[in-house]
Design an enzyme around this catalytic site. Structure first.
Site, PDB file in Angstrom:
ATOM      1  N   SER A 135    -101.972-148.882  38.258  1.00 54.86           N
ATOM      2  CA  SER A 135    -101.105-147.792  38.694  1.00 54.86           C
ATOM      3  C   SER A 135     -99.737-147.888  38.022  1.00 54.86           C
ATOM      4  O   SER A 135     -99.638-147.861  36.815  1.00 54.86           O
ATOM      5  CB  SER A 135    -100.992-147.784  40.221  1.00 54.86           C
ATOM      6  N   ASP A 288     -97.841-140.795  37.439  1.00 54.35           N
ATOM      7  CA  ASP A 288     -97.862-142.228  37.154  1.00 54.35           C
ATOM      8  C   ASP A 288     -98.947-142.515  36.108  1.00 54.35           C
ATOM      9  O   ASP A 288     -99.704-141.621  35.724  1.00 54.35           O
ATOM     10  CB  ASP A 288     -98.037-143.037  38.441  1.00 54.35           C
ATOM     11  N   ASP A 290    -101.933-143.799  35.842  1.00 55.90           N
ATOM     12  CA  ASP A 290    -103.351-143.439  36.008  1.00 55.90           C
ATOM     13  C   ASP A 290    -103.521-142.046  36.605  1.00 55.90           C
ATOM     14  O   ASP A 290    -104.640-141.626  36.910  1.00 55.90           O
ATOM     15  CB  ASP A 290    -104.107-144.489  36.820  1.00 55.90           C
ATOM     16  N   ASP A 292    -102.900-140.502  39.412  1.00 60.64           N
ATOM     17  CA  ASP A 292    -103.321-140.138  40.768  1.00 60.64           C
ATOM     18  C   ASP A 292    -102.126-139.711  41.623  1.00 60.64           C
ATOM     19  O   ASP A 292    -102.306-139.062  42.653  1.00 60.64           O
ATOM     20  CB  ASP A 292    -104.121-141.256  41.442  1.00 60.64           C
TER      21      ASP A 292
END
EC number: 5.4.2.2
Length: 546
Positions: A135, A288, A290, A292
């Site tokens: 993340s 961010d 990744d 999500d």
């Protein structure tokens, strides 16, 4: 074991990271053990069982293979990875080990988003998914998240079962990883292109048409996975009034342009604001690494900047989803127990069913999975900037939210209004909840002990009053008990147990919990009161400086 680890330094994949660590950091890696928890596994690169390297990743993969084959005859797994250091290498290691156990693997041929992974598991009717990501953690971290057949992260029970299979394997350096036969190599496939095409269709169906307007948008991927997918989706929706922050929209494992690749951090938007000022943009959006989670910033005609926290974004999105789904019966939304009171009050104001769940989006996914056919999910969110509008993905999904937020802002722009005006209307109707997050970092084994001590002390000395606010109830999710101080009653909490304490006042609540993915302990403050900032700071000081 130290000499054994040093012997494999060259083949560990993490030589440079290890050599750049202090002797204390090196020792910590050799003297600790990473555990597979409810949020998967996340840690720094380095040598030892307490670090991520070729051998610890292989151990996780082998345990995962045993876990799958113990209950599924012919498992199918999807593997995606982000733009971090060693993400593609770790993904390939896991793919090879799974294939060596006759497990069919769909392996992404380039970096992909976390929502992509969740969707692909569902679309391909796979038994599980793996996402290599950490993340928004610093550049020397990575992680492994595991998903079930519904596209949600593994449940607590399933995570515990997988952890048992991993732990059975013993020391990572003593594990035999078999070579792939030619037949087993053929079990590794690319992810079919129609998966992303169908994901696009679902986003397009959610968003519909973005109206013509003068809205200008700035977008940054913070060196992560959301470019090119976000520009591609916006173009497919015939919205082209956006500019990318070029210096931040190329993959960069070092996240060179930001101190923290976290849309919660205002400084992550500094370059976006510079570009917005140049092109006179209205809305700034960042995801961010990744993709999500996302944050937004708004800019008015005079160049004034407005930042929004996760609870405010959540309330705005819920408000828009309520408008979008008007007339739909039995609507329901979910939020985490540490998310603020604004969205909850908004749901109640519009007679939308509402439920709180433990922190972790898999708990929202579990609620979605168990909805009756008569219930209609319209929104789920966590205050940590994670949102979901439609459940074709079963995790936080910034990608579906980006065009939805743009459509909302475009409609408001055509009315001569901003998201700021909309938020003011919401608070005027349902009350103004102020939210603040205090996040305290305590690294290493000593830090872990300190976090445990803070939680233990807080439990044993729970106050009846804090900074002039009268405590009316206490929820301890570890014991599963709620104490009502007004009626002197104790009742059971119906959620699974978790290391969280929540204290209620007439004005709102505070909550204290250790992070499941970082060496942090977090204090959440959500109050509707005067002098909020002063009171919030005093509460923080009372807990952490006592």
């Amino acid at each position: 074991m130290k000499n054994n680890w040093i012997d494999v330094l060259d083949e560990s994949l993490v030589k440079d990271f290890y050599n750049n660590q202090t002797s204390e950091e090196q020792q910590e890696g050799l003297n600790t053990t990473l555990s597979f928890g409810t949020a998967g596994i996340r840690g720094k690169f380095g040598l030892g069982e307490g670090r991520l390297n070729k051998f610890t990743v292989s151990k996780v993969a082998l345990g995962f293979a045993h876990y799958l084959t113990s209950s599924i005859a012919h498992p199918v797994v999807v593997i995606h990875y982000d733009t971090r250091h060693l993400s593609p290498e770790f993904a390939q290691i896991i793919a090879n080990i799974l294939a060596s156990h006759d497990i069919k693997v769909y392996l992404a041929d380039t970096y992909r988003t976390t929502p992509d992974l969740s969707f692909a598991v569902r679309y391909l009717q796979a038994d599980a998914g793996v996402m290599i990501t950490a993340s928004h953690n610093p550049k020397d971290y990575n992680g492994i998240k595991v998903y079930g057949e519904d596209g949600a992260q593994l449940s607590t029970d399933a995570s515990a079962q997988l952890s048992t299979y991993i732990d059975k394997l013993g020391h990572p350096l003593h594990i035999n990883v078999p070579s792939l036969t030619t037949e087993q190599q053929s079990l590794i496939h690319s992810v079919p292109s129609e998966v992303r095409e169908d994901y696009f269709k679902n986003v397009q169906d959610l968003v519909g048409t973005i109206p013509q307007s003068d809205l200008k948008v700035v977008f940054t991927s913070l060196h992560g996975t959301s470019v090119p997918i976000v520009p591609d989706i916006l173009s497919s929706l015939n919205f082209n009034q956006f500019e990318l922050v070029a210096s931040q929209c190329e993959p960069d494992s070092d996240f060179s342009s930001v101190a923290s690749a976290n849309p919660e951090d205002h400084k992550a938007f500094d370059q976006s604001i510079e570009l917005a000022n140049l092109i006179d943009a209205d809305l700034l959006i960042g995801t961010d690494p990744d993709a999500d989670r996302l944050g937004i910033v708004e800019r008015d005609a005079e160049g004034n900047i407005y930042y929004y926290n996760g609870n405010q974004i959540g309330a705005l999105l819920l408000n828009y989803r309520i408008k979008q789904t008007e007339g739909l019966p039995n609507r329901i939304m979910f939020q985490s127990i540490v998310s603020g009171g604004l969205a909850k009050s908004l749901a109640q104001y519009h007679n939308v069913n509402f439920k709180e769940v433990l922190t972790g989006f898999k708990y929202i996914a579990a609620e979605i999975r168990h909805l009756s056919p008569e219930q209609n999910f319209i929104f789920g969110y966590e205050e940590s900037y994670g949102f979901l509008a439609r459940p074709f993905v079963r995790d936080k999904d910034a990608i579906q939210i980006v065009p939805l937020m743009i459509k909302y802002a475009a409609e408001l722009k055509n009315e001569g209004r901003m998201l700021k005006d909309e938020l003011e209307d919401i608070t005027r109707n349902v009350g103004n909840f102020n939210d603040k997050l205090f996040s305290h970092t305590f690294e290493g084994t000593q830090g872990k002990a300190k976090i445990e001590n803070i939680m233990t002390q807080f439990r044993s000395e729970t106050p009846t009053e804090m900074c002039g606010l009268k405590v009316i109830a206490i929820e301890d999710f570890e014991t599963g008990k709620k104490t009502d101080l007004q009626n002197d009653e104790v009742s059971d909490i119906t959620l699974p147990k978790a290391n969280v304490i929540k204290i209620y006042f007439n004005e709102g609540f505070i909550a204290l919990r250790p992070s499941g993915t970082e060496p942090k302990i977090k204090l959440y403050v959500s109050l509707s009161c005067d002098h909020f900032d002063v009171i919030a700071q005093k509460i923080n000081d009372a807990i952490f400086n006592s």
